[in-house]
Design a protein around this motif. Structure first.
Motif, PDB file in Angstrom:
ATOM      1  N   GLU A 229      71.361 123.349  -4.288  1.00  0.00           N
ATOM      2  CA  GLU A 229      70.974 122.239  -3.301  1.00  0.00           C
ATOM      3  C   GLU A 229      71.905 122.310  -2.397  1.00  0.00           C
ATOM      4  OE1 GLU A 229      71.112 118.389  -5.073  1.00  0.00           O
ATOM      5  OE2 GLU A 229      72.484 118.776  -6.592  1.00  0.00           O
ATOM      6  N   MET A 230      71.519 121.626  -1.224  1.00  0.00           N
ATOM      7  CA  MET A 230      72.683 121.194  -0.303  1.00  0.00           C
ATOM      8  C   MET A 230      73.515 120.171  -0.773  1.00  0.00           C
ATOM      9  SD  MET A 230      72.340 123.208   2.382  1.00  0.00           S
ATOM     10  CE  MET A 230      71.109 124.270   2.957  1.00  0.00           C
ATOM     11  N   LYS A 231      74.837 120.315  -0.679  1.00  0.00           N
ATOM     12  CA  LYS A 231      75.828 119.094  -1.199  1.00  0.00           C
ATOM     13  C   LYS A 231      76.443 118.880   0.179  1.00  0.00           C
ATOM     14  CE  LYS A 231      76.797 119.135  -5.188  1.00  0.00           C
ATOM     15  NZ  LYS A 231      76.233 118.320  -6.225  1.00  0.00           N
ATOM     16  N   TYR A 232      76.724 117.579   0.243  1.00  0.00           N
ATOM     17  CA  TYR A 232      77.278 116.516   1.124  1.00  0.00           C
ATOM     18  C   TYR A 232      78.540 115.883   0.418  1.00  0.00           C
ATOM     19  CZ  TYR A 232      72.908 117.564   3.266  1.00  0.00           C
ATOM     20  OH  TYR A 232      71.790 118.351   3.852  1.00  0.00           O
ATOM     21  N   CYS A 233      79.813 115.942   1.322  1.00  0.00           N
ATOM     22  CA  CYS A 233      80.795 115.050   0.859  1.00  0.00           C
ATOM     23  C   CYS A 233      81.296 114.687   2.082  1.00  0.00           C
ATOM     24  CB  CYS A 233      81.954 116.139   0.361  1.00  0.00           C
ATOM     25  SG  CYS A 233      83.248 115.173  -0.330  1.00  0.00           S
ATOM     26  N   ARG A 234      81.578 113.288   2.128  1.00  0.00           N
ATOM     27  CA  ARG A 234      82.030 112.604   3.331  1.00  0.00           C
ATOM     28  C   ARG A 234      83.134 111.750   2.986  1.00  0.00           C
ATOM     29  NH1 ARG A 234      78.553 110.048   8.246  1.00  0.00           N
ATOM     30  NH2 ARG A 234      80.197 108.709   8.908  1.00  0.00           N
ATOM     31  N   ASN A 235      84.318 111.822   3.820  1.00  0.00           N
ATOM     32  CA  ASN A 235      85.310 110.789   3.535  1.00  0.00           C
ATOM     33  C   ASN A 235      85.837 110.258   4.783  1.00  0.00           C
ATOM     34  OD1 ASN A 235      85.359 112.714   1.302  1.00  0.00           O
ATOM     35  ND2 ASN A 235      86.905 111.265   0.353  1.00  0.00           N
ATOM     36  N   ASP A 236      85.108 109.320   5.363  1.00  0.00           N
ATOM     37  CA  ASP A 236      85.696 108.767   6.715  1.00  0.00           C
ATOM     38  C   ASP A 236      86.116 107.350   6.287  1.00  0.00           C
ATOM     39  OD1 ASP A 236      83.260 107.634   6.081  1.00  0.00           O
ATOM     40  OD2 ASP A 236      82.358 107.494   8.068  1.00  0.00           O
ATOM     41  N   ASP A 237      86.679 106.921   7.211  1.00  0.00           N
ATOM     42  CA  ASP A 237      87.672 105.329   7.051  1.00  0.00           C
ATOM     43  C   ASP A 237      87.849 104.730   8.353  1.00  0.00           C
ATOM     44  OD1 ASP A 237      90.129 103.779   6.427  1.00  0.00           O
ATOM     45  OD2 ASP A 237      89.762 104.564   4.666  1.00  0.00           O
ATOM     46  N   ASP A 238      87.772 103.624   8.145  1.00  0.00           N
ATOM     47  CA  ASP A 238      88.127 102.686   9.285  1.00  0.00           C
ATOM     48  C   ASP A 238      89.454 102.810  10.072  1.00  0.00           C
ATOM     49  OD1 ASP A 238      85.583 101.428   8.874  1.00  0.00           O
ATOM     50  OD2 ASP A 238      86.470  99.731   8.062  1.00  0.00           O
ATOM     51  N   LYS A 239      90.311 103.437   9.294  1.00  0.00           N
ATOM     52  CA  LYS A 239      91.486 103.720  10.020  1.00  0.00           C
ATOM     53  C   LYS A 239      91.825 105.096  10.397  1.00  0.00           C
ATOM     54  CE  LYS A 239      93.935 100.908   6.104  1.00  0.00           C
ATOM     55  NZ  LYS A 239      94.700 101.057   4.878  1.00  0.00           N
ATOM     56  N   THR A 240      90.653 105.989  10.364  1.00  0.00           N
ATOM     57  CA  THR A 240      90.700 107.269  11.083  1.00  0.00           C
ATOM     58  C   THR A 240      90.727 107.104  12.343  1.00  0.00           C
ATOM     59  OG1 THR A 240      89.298 108.037   9.103  1.00  0.00           O
ATOM     60  CG2 THR A 240      89.446 109.411  11.368  1.00  0.00           C
ATOM     61  N   SER A 241      91.954 107.461  12.987  1.00  0.00           N
ATOM     62  CA  SER A 241      92.392 107.285  14.592  1.00  0.00           C
ATOM     63  C   SER A 241      92.457 108.684  15.183  1.00  0.00           C
ATOM     64  CB  SER A 241      93.490 106.321  14.558  1.00  0.00           C
ATOM     65  OG  SER A 241      93.158 104.982  14.173  1.00  0.00           O
ATOM     66  N   TYR A 242      93.134 109.454  14.315  1.00  0.00           N
ATOM     67  CA  TYR A 242      93.559 110.679  15.069  1.00  0.00           C
ATOM     68  C   TYR A 242      92.724 112.118  14.263  1.00  0.00           C
ATOM     69  CZ  TYR A 242      97.144 107.256  16.141  1.00  0.00           C
ATOM     70  OH  TYR A 242      97.673 105.963  16.559  1.00  0.00           O
ATOM     71  N   LYS A 243      92.313 112.437  15.088  1.00  0.00           N
ATOM     72  CA  LYS A 243      91.410 113.896  14.504  1.00  0.00           C
ATOM     73  C   LYS A 243      92.014 115.144  14.579  1.00  0.00           C
ATOM     74  CE  LYS A 243      87.265 111.224  15.244  1.00  0.00           C
ATOM     75  NZ  LYS A 243      85.859 111.050  15.936  1.00  0.00           N
ATOM     76  N   MET A 244      93.220 115.362  15.227  1.00  0.00           N
ATOM     77  CA  MET A 244      93.769 116.519  15.503  1.00  0.00           C
ATOM     78  C   MET A 244      94.135 117.024  13.975  1.00  0.00           C
ATOM     79  SD  MET A 244      96.386 116.358  18.798  1.00  0.00           S
ATOM     80  CE  MET A 244      97.185 117.942  18.391  1.00  0.00           C
ATOM     81  N   GLY A 245      94.033 118.210  13.532  1.00  0.00           N
ATOM     82  CA  GLY A 245      94.339 118.877  12.532  1.00  0.00           C
ATOM     83  C   GLY A 245      93.545 118.762  11.184  1.00  0.00           C
ATOM     84  N   MET A 246      92.564 117.984  11.422  1.00  0.00           N
ATOM     85  CA  MET A 246      91.834 117.554  10.265  1.00  0.00           C
ATOM     86  C   MET A 246      91.159 118.843   9.384  1.00  0.00           C
ATOM     87  SD  MET A 246      89.887 114.081  11.265  1.00  0.00           S
ATOM     88  CE  MET A 246      88.929 113.550   9.617  1.00  0.00           C
ATOM     89  N   GLY A 247      90.723 119.771  10.313  1.00  0.00           N
ATOM     90  CA  GLY A 247      90.069 121.084   9.839  1.00  0.00           C
ATOM     91  C   GLY A 247      90.988 121.793   9.065  1.00  0.00           C
ATOM     92  N   ASP A 248      92.379 121.966   9.708  1.00  0.00           N
ATOM     93  CA  ASP A 248      93.619 122.732   8.936  1.00  0.00           C
ATOM     94  C   ASP A 248      93.839 121.925   7.612  1.00  0.00           C
ATOM     95  OD1 ASP A 248      93.786 124.589  11.068  1.00  0.00           O
ATOM     96  OD2 ASP A 248      94.931 123.053  12.104  1.00  0.00           O
ATOM     97  N   ALA A 249      93.791 120.518   7.604  1.00  0.00           N
ATOM     98  CA  ALA A 249      94.219 119.736   6.421  1.00  0.00           C
ATOM     99  C   ALA A 249      93.116 120.119   5.475  1.00  0.00           C
ATOM    100  CB  ALA A 249      94.553 118.487   6.777  1.00  0.00           C
ATOM    101  N   PHE A 250      91.792 120.006   5.685  1.00  0.00           N
ATOM    102  CA  PHE A 250      90.890 120.396   4.669  1.00  0.00           C
ATOM    103  C   PHE A 250      91.028 121.715   4.283  1.00  0.00           C
ATOM    104  CE2 PHE A 250      86.943 122.616   3.697  1.00  0.00           C
ATOM    105  CZ  PHE A 250      86.239 121.540   2.828  1.00  0.00           C
ATOM    106  N   THR A 251      91.226 122.653   5.022  1.00  0.00           N
ATOM    107  CA  THR A 251      91.492 124.111   4.632  1.00  0.00           C
ATOM    108  C   THR A 251      92.588 124.254   3.770  1.00  0.00           C
ATOM    109  OG1 THR A 251      90.581 124.816   6.774  1.00  0.00           O
ATOM    110  CG2 THR A 251      91.565 126.468   5.202  1.00  0.00           C
ATOM    111  N   SER A 252      93.419 123.573   4.032  1.00  0.00           N
ATOM    112  CA  SER A 252      94.817 123.466   2.984  1.00  0.00           C
ATOM    113  C   SER A 252      94.551 123.003   1.628  1.00  0.00           C
ATOM    114  CB  SER A 252      96.020 122.880   3.763  1.00  0.00           C
ATOM    115  OG  SER A 252      96.308 123.278   5.162  1.00  0.00           O
ATOM    116  N   GLY A 253      93.787 121.774   1.730  1.00  0.00           N
ATOM    117  CA  GLY A 253      93.647 121.164   0.475  1.00  0.00           C
ATOM    118  C   GLY A 253      92.384 121.919  -0.355  1.00  0.00           C
ATOM    119  N   PHE A 254      91.471 122.451   0.231  1.00  0.00           N
ATOM    120  CA  PHE A 254      90.745 123.304  -0.405  1.00  0.00           C
ATOM    121  C   PHE A 254      91.371 124.628  -1.093  1.00  0.00           C
ATOM    122  CE2 PHE A 254      87.645 126.583  -0.970  1.00  0.00           C
ATOM    123  CZ  PHE A 254      86.327 126.024  -1.176  1.00  0.00           C
ATOM    124  N   ALA A 255      92.331 125.076  -0.342  1.00  0.00           N
ATOM    125  CA  ALA A 255      92.823 126.320  -0.810  1.00  0.00           C
ATOM    126  C   ALA A 255      93.708 126.202  -2.020  1.00  0.00           C
ATOM    127  CB  ALA A 255      93.710 126.918   0.425  1.00  0.00           C
TER     128      ALA A 255
END
Length: 296
Positions: A229-255
């Motif tokens: 099945e398709m799996k969906y994971c979402r972690n957004d937050d009201d404090k999310t203000s700055y989106k620079m580097g989020m893809g790199d951060a995800f990749t780092s954590g996943f790795a």
């Protein structure tokens, strides 16, 4: 989420830069001039972001990159040394200045212009010079801010040695079948699927690459197909203000989670948690979390 006592060994091959961020009332349209409220500079470059990101999460990290023989290059080197990243294979060129990026941002939206400069001088020979470290590495991470020749060579080398390979396909460009087949995981922005794969039928792409392609959007949502099945994971937050580097951060954590032999589901979850934390502070590296932020 399992964190073993063994320290993962990660090689990051990629870019580094100094990012100049301009905060404006709006992102300018064509032929429009706007006034910046503020300007600040930060350490960046997708490769350097991932090197710092994985090092802060407890990995032993070697960074292979190229900077100019200028003050900005020295700043980048000092920063990475301070972050416990080994810079023995960061090369200096007198042919170009250190890479830079110019970011205009307003209310979470951004327009980014990257000047690769010295990053374009990273070569196959530079990668080969680190040969003995490839033999002992657990995982190799790449992005698309250095030459495709270097990326293809690094992937073939790592694959031949039986190493795990992660690629963040950004800035997006079309990838050939050899790359798609040989990487262990591929992170792609949702609005760039059509560039990377030549089509934008997300469900078809994900079903073809089971537990391998992870599609992300700017609300910190990750989608993948687990074979059933398709799996969906979402972690957004009201404090999310700055989106620079989020893809790199995800990749780092996943790795890092993958190196600790966690399930794909746990790797995605941890990647999202790392990405969420980076969004609380300005700059791609400033908010990157440490192991202690998750395990006290």
């Amino acid at each position: 989420m399992n964190f073993s006592s063994e320290q993962p060994k990660i090689i990051v091959v990629g870019s580094s830069s100094i990012d100049l961020v301009l905060e404006t009332e709006k992102v300018p349209c064509k032929n429009e001039t706007v006034i910046a409220r503020n300007s600040e500079s930060y350490f960046g470059g997708k490769g350097a972001n991932q090197a710092v990101g994985t090092a802060r999460l407890g990995a032993s990290v070697y960074f292979i990159g190229c900077v100019g023989m200028d003050p900005l290059g020295q700043q980048i080197m000092r920063n990475m040394v301070g972050e416990n990243v080994n810079v023995g294979f960061v090369y200096e060129t007198d042919q170009e200045a250190t890479g830079t990026a110019y970011v205009t941002t307003s209310d979470g939206n951004a327009a980014i212009v990257v000047v690769p400069a010295a990053n374009n001088y990273l070569s196959i020979e530079h990668v080969e010079a680190a040969d003995k470290y490839f033999h002992t590495a657990d995982l190799v991470l790449l992005q698309l801010e250095v030459s495709m020749k270097v990326i293809e060579y690094t992937i073939k080398k790592a694959k031949k040695l039986g190493k795990k390979i992660g690629l963040y396909a950004s800035p997006a460009q079309k990838l050939n079948d050899d790359i798609l087949d040989n990487v262990d995981f591929l992170v792609v922005k949702s609005n760039e699927l059509h560039i990377v794969f030549g089509e934008d039928q997300r469900e078809d792409i994900l079903k073809k690459y089971v537990n391998k392609v992870f599609v992300r959007d700017d609300v910190n949502s990750t989608v993948y197909f687990d074979g059933t099945e398709m799996k969906y994971c979402r972690n957004d937050d009201d404090k999310t203000s700055y989106k620079m580097g989020m893809g790199d951060a995800f990749t780092s954590g996943f790795a890092v989670a993958l190196c600790h032999k966690n399930s794909i589901e746990e790797c995605v979850k941890f990647g999202n948690e790392v990405s969420a934390k980076v969004s609380f502070k300005k700059g791609s590296q400033t908010g990157l979390p440490r192991v202690s932020d998750f395990f006290s």
